[in-house]
Design a protein around this motif. Structure first.
Motif, PDB file in Angstrom:
ATOM      1  N   PHE A 119      -7.446  -9.982   5.308  1.00 47.00           N
ATOM      2  CA  PHE A 119      -7.679  -9.644   4.135  1.00 47.00           C
ATOM      3  C   PHE A 119      -8.269 -10.914   3.365  1.00 47.00           C
ATOM      4  N   PRO A 139      -4.714  -5.572  12.143  1.00 46.89           N
ATOM      5  CA  PRO A 139      -5.261  -5.469  10.934  1.00 46.89           C
ATOM      6  C   PRO A 139      -6.300  -6.457  10.657  1.00 46.89           C
ATOM      7  N   ARG A 199      -3.920  -8.368  -8.000  1.00 45.49           N
ATOM      8  CA  ARG A 199      -3.512  -7.499  -6.906  1.00 45.49           C
ATOM      9  C   ARG A 199      -1.881  -7.298  -7.369  1.00 45.49           C
ATOM     10  N   LEU A 209       0.833  -1.294  -0.085  1.00 49.05           N
ATOM     11  CA  LEU A 209      -0.007  -0.028   0.096  1.00 49.05           C
ATOM     12  C   LEU A 209       0.940   1.094   0.048  1.00 49.05           C
ATOM     13  N   THR A 255       4.187  -1.024   4.059  1.00 53.33           N
ATOM     14  CA  THR A 255       2.537  -1.213   4.461  1.00 53.33           C
ATOM     15  C   THR A 255       1.905  -2.230   3.490  1.00 53.33           C
ATOM     16  N   THR A 256       1.393  -3.209   4.045  1.00 53.27           N
ATOM     17  CA  THR A 256       0.822  -4.177   3.172  1.00 53.27           C
ATOM     18  C   THR A 256      -0.505  -4.803   3.478  1.00 53.27           C
ATOM     19  N   ILE A 257      -1.002  -5.073   2.824  1.00 52.92           N
ATOM     20  CA  ILE A 257      -2.290  -5.850   3.001  1.00 52.92           C
ATOM     21  C   ILE A 257      -2.050  -7.570   2.555  1.00 52.92           C
TER      22      ILE A 257
END
Ligand SMILES: [Zn+2]
Length: 410
Positions: free
Chosen positions: A361, A358, A370, A121, A137-139
């Motif tokens: 996902f 978090p 993605r 992200l 920052t990742t999902i």
């Protein structure tokens, strides 16, 4: 100047209108350098106003302070532009800045991204002392595997002495984990470095060097501590269905208890960090964290027979049970009591499923979609800037003028 609403779009708009006049050099830097500063300011103002109105949990938040360039650490957060983890797992590509060689292998994250299980992200580049850090920052899409022993329980007694954590396992074995950063030896080194710093002339090269040494010592201790906390919590969260910890009021311990050395070691042990980390890790692993009541006398009750030792001092490592006469090891006994604790779960962290957890996902994003989405093209203005001053691996010199200066609504 008219009053501005303290929202991100308004502040950003005001900046864009004024930047040509107040910062004619704005083209030299990435627009994200200004953008992330403005976003942080908007967040800080929002935190201040909600805190003032009593709509925000936690300690009171003050008004954001002006940060001088020399005193605050430089940082910039990239949301757009070409950024990726290179396939060699040793380089990170950032917009404007270019490719940076990473000290640490990026393998774990790069693999997830390549497989389409994670999406980047944003990336934040920041200075810490003389080092640059990139945080990504990742999902992450992760399939919760249940813990290995879903019916198993363990209890953790955290302390500040040589025994940092004492764990009572489900099979009644006791594990003792030593203090992550041996504070006694480190304190001597630190003291020496601090004395050196204070004897040197402020602003001199020697002073700078001594200060860097001090910072390196502190960083090392912090890293050791973090490492120990994470390995312990991950190991336990993957194994047990239920983990029980004490409800420690770390802030009160640090405030109230007499000796300065004691208070210092309370913070030094990092015991306040264990519970929030366990809260999210257990929920990721499919387990549960239980927090024993603050008034539960885990140290003073004899596990098994229920004998109660009223006059137990802080320093007593062992005591004799008044009921059955057995010699009881304080920490092991407390850990066993916690393990078998059955009470209502009233903890805020636990009920929310973790403080910083978090949301997992689980969506309809196929892996391919993605993977394509995060490797986005650089926008035009970035490409121009990148060609104009491609600084390679040199740290950026963000001459970001704090937007508060001159834009604060009066
Ligand atoms: Zn007993």
């Amino acid at each position: 100047m008219p009053a501005l609403a303290w929202t991100l779009p308004t502040l950003r708009k005001a900046w864009n209108q004024a930047k040509g006049e107040v910062a004619p050099w704005w083209r030299d830097c990435s627009k994200e350098a200004y953008g992330s500063g403005i976003a942080d300011l908007a967040a800080a103002l929002n935190a201040w106003s909600t805190s003032k109105q009593g709509r925000r949990a936690g300690p009171r938040v003050g008004f954001p302070r002006f940060k001088a360039r020399r005193r605050d650490r430089g940082r910039v957060r990239f949301h757009t532009g070409t950024m990726r983890l290179e396939a060699d797992r040793r380089h990170v590509l950032l917009p404007v800045i270019g490719k940076l060689r990473s000290k640490e292998s990026t393998r774990r994250l790069e693999r997830l991204v390549t497989k389409g299980r994670a999406r980047v992200l944003s990336m934040t580049l920041s200075e810490h002392g003389d080092r640059l850090f990139v945080s990504v920052t990742t999902i992450v899409a992760h399939t919760p595997r249940g813990p290995r022993e879903p019916q198993g329980r363990c209890g953790i007694d955290l302390g500040i002495g040589a025994e940092w954590a004492v764990i009572a396992h489900a099979d009644d074995t006791i594990e003792r984990v030593a203090h992550p950063a041996p504070w006694a030896t480190e304190r001597l080194q630190r003291r020496r470095a601090a004395r050196q710093t204070s004897r040197r002339i402020v602003g001199s090269r020697g002073h700078r060097q001594a200060r860097a040494k001090l910072a390196a010592l502190d960083r090392r201790a912090a890293n050791l501590r973090r490492e120990a906390i994470h390995t312990l919590t991950t190991r336990l969260a993957r194994r047990y269905g239920v983990i029980v910890v004490e409800d420690l009021d770390v802030a009160a311990m640090g405030r109230a208890m007499g000796r300065r050395a004691f208070r210092r070691s309370v913070y030094q042990a990092g015991i306040g960090r264990v519970r929030p980390i366990l809260a999210y890790k257990t929920s990721w692993a499919g387990g549960r964290l239980a927090v024993a009541d603050r008034w539960f006398t885990s140290s003073k009750t004899h596990h098994g027979c229920g004998g109660y030792c009223a006059g137990l001092g802080l320093a007593d490592r062992r005591w004799i049970c008044p009921n059955c006469g057995e010699l009881v090891n304080r920490n092991a006994n407390a850990a066993r009591n916690l393990r078998d604790w059955t009470g209502p779960v009233r903890d805020r962290d636990v009920q929310r499923g973790g403080v910083a957890a978090p949301v997992p996902f689980v969506g309809d994003h196929g892996g391919q979609a993605r993977a394509a989405a995060w490797a986005c093209e650089a926008s035009q203005d970035h490409r121009e800037v990148a060609e104009a001053n491609d600084t390679g691996t040199n740290p950026p010199t963000p001459r970001v003028r704090n937007p508060e200066q001159g834009y604060q609504a009066q």
